[in-house]
Design a protein around this motif. Structure first.
Motif: not given
Length: 541
Positions: A343, A345, A404-405, A408-409, A412, A490-491
């Motif tokens: 992912r 940012w 995935v988590k 994303q974390k 973030a 940016n989750c």
């Protein structure tokens, strides 16, 4: 190491790091070529030669001058697979033939080739710089249906690529695409609606082996920004086989026979449709990072073995046949054993004051890499292509949802703080936009009417607040719960952005409560830190 035998690597950026590592592990020295002597990996190669990668003749002349020392010619994630084939052919080394590589690098030649061979791809036409005026002069646009997609014929990273939604967007979009083309030509094609995928493969001895099949996560029309990919794909197996069949037909039609191939491909209401096939390993961290994590196969090393004229034994011994029909290639798969997620940012427009949060991102379970692409003093913008992203987080887990988590974390927690009092940042916050980019750039959040009403109610009671106050503690529970729902690019949830603001704001200033929440909706954490920093700066002056 093999005495004075070099792998000639075209490019010396980060994407070439796996190539250097693979060459060393195979016992070869590395000779990197790049126009930029300050490219990230220029100093890591055993030797470096400053040559523009567009100048295939100069690269070939240089390589021929030390022909006996060159064992292979290689690249990954660059535009210059044609230069690789051209130089390799001159040296008598394995590669795709130059004509095939050229077809895979020029989108017009590619589309013509696909059309002749019946490979599914969109209808298209070429537009050169000199033809733009004719489209306007002869009212061609009046009979044209929209949306269309325009791309430079010979570039990558989605530079100059965008959706044309109406006649008024046509001219600026075409001019932008032509500007990004080395040959001054663009391709105009029908828009393909449907989920998009990336496929990597190696072609060797009449076989095609799939070495990565990923879901691409594309956002921000009219542009096509990949905010990440996840592999293996979650697509249905039947759909995957249809997509692979179309890809194999495209590889055969282009004449790619010995080396890497990668596709960007969609599954539409008409079935598979190929966006493009390139004669190289993919960039975007897929071939060098995410696929090796997911499969435990060093794809770069296997591709380099082919370029060295050797057998990619690990690939050959562990691949499995696929029931792909109607193609003249034997098709195999080297399957993933776990899930990898990448992912990116991104930033709103401005100048970078600091980039923080890397330790927090890297410390999150299952995160493998945190890759910075912007730093203090850099100009940043809301991305219009895939080169303008600010950094990437890569994660790996046996469970898809955990991978995935984690990614994303991770993003973030990455905070790109902008310098205060900047006109570009201010323009974005004030929602100014170009006529040809209606609805762009996007806002960080889209507040529901219920959330807007809750903000208005809270702001009517508390018109101003001091930055040393903890809004997260004094706002009504209903407002707090509503702020947990919207998530930005940016989750980060809107409430998490408020919490991070409280953690990172340094100076004590008084802010208008309603303005704070309006800026939060538009510009997220970056925006509310920016208005606090700007207020503090102006208060001192």
């Amino acid at each position: 190491m093999t005495e004075e035998k070099y792998v000639l690597i075209l490019g010396a950026g980060l994407m070439q790091r796996p190539s250097i590592e693979a060459a060393w592990e195979l016992g070869y020295k590395t000779l990197a070529v790049d126009a930029n002597p300050k490219a990230l990996c220029a100093g890591f190669a055993d030797k470096f030669e400053q040559i523009d990668l567009k100048d295939k003749e100069k690269i070939a002349d240089f390589a021929l001058s030390i022909k006996e020392k060159i064992a292979a010619v290689f690249t990954a994630g660059t535009d210059f697979s044609t230069s690789v084939s051209y130089v390799a052919q001159k040296l008598g080394l394995p590669s795709h033939c130059y004509e095939a590589a050229e077809k895979a690098s020029n989108k017009i030649l590619m589309r013509k080739c696909f059309k002749q061979a019946g490979v599914p791809s969109p209808e298209f036409q070429q537009i050169s710089r000199s033809q733009i005026a004719g489209f306007l002069e002869f009212n061609v646009l009046d009979s044209m249906s929209f949306p269309k997609v325009v791309k430079p014929v010979d570039n990558m990273g989605a530079r100059g690529c965008r959706l044309i939604r109406s006649k008024k967007e046509f001219l600026p979009a075409i001019e932008d695409a032509v500007r990004y083309s080395r040959t001054g030509c663009a391709i105009l094609e029908d828009f393909m609606e449907g989920p998009e995928y990336s496929i990597d493969a190696l072609v060797h001895n009449g076989t095609l082996t799939i070495t990565g099949f990923a879901d691409r996560h594309i956002f921000f029309q009219p542009y096509f920004i990949e905010l990440g990919h996840t592999m293996p794909s979650s697509a249905d197996e039947k759909i995957k086989l249809e997509l692979i069949e179309a890809f194999a037909k495209g590889v055969k039609a282009l004449g790619l026979t010995e080396g890497a191939a990668k596709a960007d491909i969609k599954y539409t209401s008409k079935g598979p449709m190929i966006g493009e096939i390139a004669a190289r390993l993919s960039g975007g961290y897929m071939s060098g990072w995410t696929y090796p994590y997911a499969s435990n196969l060093n794809l770069t090393k296997q591709a380099l073995l082919i370029a060295l004229g050797k057998s990619p034994e690990q690939l050959m011994n562990h691949r499995v046949p696929l029931p792909v029909k109607n193609v003249s290639l034997e098709v195999y798969d080297y399957p993933c054993r776990s899930t990898c997620a990448e992912r990116a940012w991104i930033s709103i427009p401005g100048v970078v004051k600091s980039v923080t949060g890397g330790a927090n991102a890297y410390g999150f379970p299952f995160v493998k890499n945190v890759i910075y692409r912007s730093s203090k003093g850099d100009q940043v913008d809301f991305p219009r292509n895939n080169v303008e992203k600010c950094g990437n987080v890569i994660s790996q887990s046996q469970q898809r949802e955990l991978a995935v988590k984690a990614a994303q974390k991770g993003i973030a927690r990455m905070i790109v703080r902008l310098e205060p009092d900047n006109p570009k940042t201010q323009s974005y916050i004030q929602r100014q936009e170009e006529k040809s980019e209606q609805g762009f750039p996007f806002s960080a959040y889209e507040f529901s009417q219920e959330l807007k009403d809750a903000v208005s109610s809270f702001a009517s009671e508390k018109k101003k607040f001091n930055t040393k106050e903890k809004l997260s503690l004094i706002m009504p529970e209903q407002l707090k719960n509503l702020l947990l729902t919207p998530v930005d690019f940016n989750c980060r949830s809107a409430f998490f952005s408020v919490e991070l603001f409280e953690e990172y704001v340094e100076l004590e200033v008084e802010l208008d409560t309603l303005e704070f929440f309006n800026v939060l909706e538009r510009a997220g954490l970056q925006g509310i830190l920016y208005i606090a920093d700007t207020k503090a700066l102006n208060g001192k002056s």
